[in-house]
Scaffold this motif. Structure first.
Motif, short mmCIF file in Angstrom:
data_model
loop_
_atom_site.label_atom_id
_atom_site.label_comp_id
_atom_site.label_asym_id
_atom_site.label_seq_id
_atom_site.Cartn_x
_atom_site.Cartn_y
_atom_site.Cartn_z
N LEU A 81 20.29 20.42 -22.41
CA LEU A 81 19.99 19.43 -21.36
C LEU A 81 19.28 20.08 -20.19
O LEU A 81 18.39 19.47 -19.58
CB LEU A 81 21.27 18.74 -20.89
CG LEU A 81 21.91 17.77 -21.88
CD1 LEU A 81 23.18 17.17 -21.29
CD2 LEU A 81 20.94 16.68 -22.28
N ALA A 82 19.64 21.30 -19.87
CA ALA A 82 18.97 22.02 -18.78
C ALA A 82 17.48 22.20 -19.11
O ALA A 82 16.62 22.02 -18.24
CB ALA A 82 19.64 23.37 -18.53
N ALA A 83 17.18 22.54 -20.35
CA ALA A 83 15.79 22.72 -20.76
C ALA A 83 15.02 21.42 -20.66
O ALA A 83 13.86 21.40 -20.22
CB ALA A 83 15.72 23.27 -22.19
N VAL A 84 15.65 20.32 -21.04
CA VAL A 84 14.99 19.01 -20.93
C VAL A 84 14.71 18.69 -19.46
O VAL A 84 13.60 18.27 -19.10
CB VAL A 84 15.85 17.90 -21.59
CG1 VAL A 84 15.29 16.52 -21.30
CG2 VAL A 84 15.92 18.13 -23.09
N GLN A 85 15.69 18.91 -18.60
CA GLN A 85 15.48 18.63 -17.17
C GLN A 85 14.41 19.54 -16.58
O GLN A 85 13.57 19.10 -15.80
CB GLN A 85 16.78 18.74 -16.38
CG GLN A 85 17.52 17.43 -16.37
CD GLN A 85 18.53 17.36 -15.25
OE1 GLN A 85 18.95 18.36 -14.68
NE2 GLN A 85 18.94 16.15 -14.94
N ARG A 86 14.42 20.81 -16.95
CA ARG A 86 13.37 21.71 -16.46
C ARG A 86 12.00 21.21 -16.88
O ARG A 86 11.04 21.27 -16.11
CB ARG A 86 13.59 23.14 -16.96
CG ARG A 86 14.65 23.90 -16.20
CD ARG A 86 14.63 25.40 -16.51
NE ARG A 86 14.71 25.71 -17.93
CZ ARG A 86 15.84 25.83 -18.63
NH1 ARG A 86 17.00 25.68 -18.02
NH2 ARG A 86 15.82 26.12 -19.91
N GLY A 87 11.92 20.69 -18.09
CA GLY A 87 10.65 20.13 -18.57
C GLY A 87 10.20 18.94 -17.75
O GLY A 87 9.02 18.81 -17.41
N HIS A 88 11.14 18.06 -17.41
CA HIS A 88 10.81 16.90 -16.57
C HIS A 88 10.33 17.36 -15.20
O HIS A 88 9.33 16.87 -14.67
CB HIS A 88 12.01 15.97 -16.41
CG HIS A 88 12.39 15.24 -17.65
ND1 HIS A 88 11.51 14.47 -18.38
CD2 HIS A 88 13.57 15.15 -18.30
CE1 HIS A 88 12.12 13.95 -19.43
NE2 HIS A 88 13.37 14.35 -19.41
N TYR A 89 11.05 18.31 -14.62
CA TYR A 89 10.67 18.81 -13.30
C TYR A 89 9.32 19.54 -13.35
O TYR A 89 8.52 19.45 -12.42
CB TYR A 89 11.75 19.72 -12.72
CG TYR A 89 12.90 18.97 -12.11
CD1 TYR A 89 12.72 18.14 -11.01
CD2 TYR A 89 14.19 19.10 -12.61
CE1 TYR A 89 13.77 17.45 -10.44
CE2 TYR A 89 15.25 18.41 -12.04
CZ TYR A 89 15.04 17.58 -10.96
OH TYR A 89 16.08 16.91 -10.40
#
Length: 156
Positions: A81-89
């Protein structure tokens, strides 16, 4: 339960899908606000409405902001989930850098502004204001005013 299990092999897949859905809803709200604005093609409008979409300024925003914060809390302990959020940011930062540089090229944004640093600062500000609204320390109106005060210093 069975319907969910047929669509997603794991709980993690379901959470990633839900997280991406919330992000997409924010993107759609930003696009709608841009389209409804008096100057939908201006850098100032796109920049402001992109950031406003991150704030909790109405009921729909509040609902999505609560979900986003829950995902953020989970992402602290879940690398996927952290990787997904980093991608969004990262995508958001790229968009803001592009907008800031476009504003510099057309002479509306101070040329001395470091677009990359400013994009990160604006994301941090919008995230922080969202938390403050959710906690009741800021109202949606005061958060919006704070965001507008900060972006106003960018314009020449």
């Amino acid at each position: 339960m069975g319907a969910v299990q047929r669509c997603f092999r794991t709980k993690e897949e379901m959470l990633v899908f839900a997280q991406e859905h919330v992000n997409q809803r924010g993107t759609e709200r930003a696009r709608a606000r841009i389209a409804e604005s008096p100057e939908p093609g201006s850098v100032a409008t796109v920049l402001e409405q992109t950031l406003v979409a991150m704030l909790a300024v109405d009921d729909e925003d509040l609902s999505d902001a609560r979900v986003w914060m829950a995902f953020t809390a989970q992402a602290v302990v879940d690398p996927t989930l952290a990787a997904v959020q980093r991608g969004h940011y990262a995508g958001l930062a790229e968009l803001l850098v592009t907008l800031l540089r476009a504003g510099q090229q057309d002479g509306r944004i101070n040329p001395e502004v470091d677009a990359t640093s400013e994009a990160d600062a604006l994301i941090t500000l919008a995230d922080g204001l969202t938390v403050q609204v959710l906690l009741g320390r800021h109202s949606p109106d005061s958060a919006l005013a704070a965001l507008r005060r900060q972006t106003a210093v960018l314009w020449t």
